[in-house]
Motif scaffolding. Structure first.
Motif, mmCIF file in Angstrom:
data_model
loop_
_atom_site.group_PDB
_atom_site.id
_atom_site.type_symbol
_atom_site.label_atom_id
_atom_site.label_comp_id
_atom_site.label_asym_id
_atom_site.label_seq_id
_atom_site.Cartn_x
_atom_site.Cartn_y
_atom_site.Cartn_z
ATOM 1 N N ARG A 10 -11.581 6.493 5.424
ATOM 2 C CA ARG A 10 -10.722 5.310 5.354
ATOM 3 C C ARG A 10 -10.630 4.571 6.677
ATOM 4 O O ARG A 10 -10.236 3.396 6.706
ATOM 5 N N GLU A 11 -10.985 5.228 7.770
ATOM 6 C CA GLU A 11 -10.930 4.607 9.081
ATOM 7 C C GLU A 11 -12.159 3.743 9.377
ATOM 8 O O GLU A 11 -12.179 3.020 10.372
ATOM 9 N N ILE A 12 -13.153 3.806 8.529
ATOM 10 C CA ILE A 12 -14.383 3.042 8.713
ATOM 11 C C ILE A 12 -14.239 1.688 8.024
ATOM 12 O O ILE A 12 -13.840 1.606 6.857
ATOM 13 N N GLN A 13 -14.557 0.631 8.734
ATOM 14 C CA GLN A 13 -14.418 -0.726 8.213
ATOM 15 C C GLN A 13 -15.132 -0.885 6.875
ATOM 16 O O GLN A 13 -16.246 -0.417 6.698
ATOM 17 N N GLY A 14 -14.460 -1.566 5.950
ATOM 18 C CA GLY A 14 -15.049 -1.850 4.650
ATOM 19 C C GLY A 14 -14.827 -0.782 3.602
ATOM 20 O O GLY A 14 -15.372 -0.881 2.497
ATOM 21 N N CYS A 15 -14.011 0.230 3.900
ATOM 22 C CA CYS A 15 -13.776 1.298 2.922
ATOM 23 C C CYS A 15 -13.010 0.754 1.718
ATOM 24 O O CYS A 15 -11.917 0.205 1.857
ATOM 25 N N GLN A 16 -13.574 0.908 0.545
ATOM 26 C CA GLN A 16 -12.957 0.455 -0.698
ATOM 27 C C GLN A 16 -12.344 1.589 -1.507
ATOM 28 O O GLN A 16 -11.445 1.378 -2.311
ATOM 29 N N SER A 50 -7.878 4.966 0.774
ATOM 30 C CA SER A 50 -8.356 3.808 1.528
ATOM 31 C C SER A 50 -7.266 2.783 1.790
ATOM 32 O O SER A 50 -7.439 1.893 2.634
ATOM 33 N N ASN A 52 -6.311 0.781 -0.689
ATOM 34 C CA ASN A 52 -6.550 -0.260 -1.682
ATOM 35 C C ASN A 52 -5.959 0.072 -3.049
ATOM 36 O O ASN A 52 -6.004 -0.760 -3.956
ATOM 37 N N TRP A 214 -18.039 2.089 0.556
ATOM 38 C CA TRP A 214 -17.821 0.961 1.472
ATOM 39 C C TRP A 214 -18.566 -0.261 0.956
ATOM 40 O O TRP A 214 -19.613 -0.117 0.306
ATOM 41 N N ARG A 216 -20.300 -2.388 2.632
ATOM 42 C CA ARG A 216 -21.269 -2.804 3.638
ATOM 43 C C ARG A 216 -22.196 -1.630 3.950
ATOM 44 O O ARG A 216 -21.939 -0.501 3.533
#
Length: 238
Positions: A10-16, A50, A52, A214, A216
């Motif tokens: 969840r700390e990684i950009q773009g995690c859905q 995440s 979301n 993610w 990306r």
């Protein structure tokens, strides 16, 4: 010497979507509300970490996986049967490019993260007796595999227009042609979509420990840190 902490998906950009069976407070006995699941209890809701709110759920009691305590390397895992166990979220939609991560282990056949839409399948096969350790993009026959029947660890797959790659640890294991599928909904457990080219049964068995999506392509440095972090957490070979 200071020990590097685990990098959380969840700390990684773009995690859905980020599901982690080792977090007992993410497992509930009802699709909404309800109570936390005790050891060996049936899981009706696996909550997304995440942020979301893309929780996966199962309204049918007989189709729910079981929470198994300290099952995989001392950490909790969800056990899916070989009949009908599946947790779903029909509304999540992640277009290409996309990256999937999963850690699981099969008793005989396997466990999938799969597109909920029957004609668009992106799947993870977490081991088993035949065609194990495979990500596959089914509706345009892109299939990625690595030859390691004893693999008990995580895989990272990147899907993007024009290419698809399967990676574990520090090795890019294989690649295949153009891929344009959108991940339309998520099904964790038994395969919902068209199984070709996997050529396996719909009824799959095994443990799912952790999975994430993610929107990306993860940079190599991030992917490698993720693999190293998950390997330390689940105490598997990198």
């Amino acid at each position: 010497m200071r020990r590097m902490r685990h990098l959380k998906p969840r700390e990684i950009q773009g995690c859905q979507l980020a599901l982690d069976a080792s977090i007992p407070t993410s497992l509930y006995d009802a699709t909404s509300g309800g109570s936390l699941v005790a050891a060996d209890g049936a899981v009706a809701r696996w909550e997304d970490q995440s942020g979301n709110g893309n929780h996966v759920t199962q309204a049918t009691s007989g189709n729910r996986p079981l929470r198994k305590v300290a099952e995989k390397k001392g950490l909790d895992a969800l056990l899916f049967d070989a009949t009908n166990d599946r947790l779903i979220n029909a509304s999540i939609s992640v277009a290409t490019p996309q990256t999937l991560f999963a850690f699981g282990a099969a008793a005989v056949q396997g466990v999938f993260i799969d597109s909920y839409a029957p004609s668009q399948c992106v799947a993870y096969r977490g081991g088993g007796g035949d065609q194990n350790n495979k990500f596959a993009a089914v509706n345009n026959a892109v299939s990625l595999t690595i030859a390691d029947d004893s693999l008990d660890g995580g895989l990272v797959a990147t899907f993007q227009s024009g290419a698809a790659t399967l990676q574990r640890g520090r090795v890019s294991a294989s690649s295949a042609g153009a891929f344009t599928n959108t991940l339309n909904g998520v099904s964790v457990g038994n395969l919902r979509g068209n199984p070709s080219p996997l050529n396996v049964n719909y009824a799959l068995d095994g443990y799912m420990c952790e999975t994430a999506v993610w929107n990306r392509v993860l940079p190599d440095a991030v992917r490698l840190r993720l693999n190293d972090s998950r390997s330390r957490k689940w105490r598997t070979d990198r």
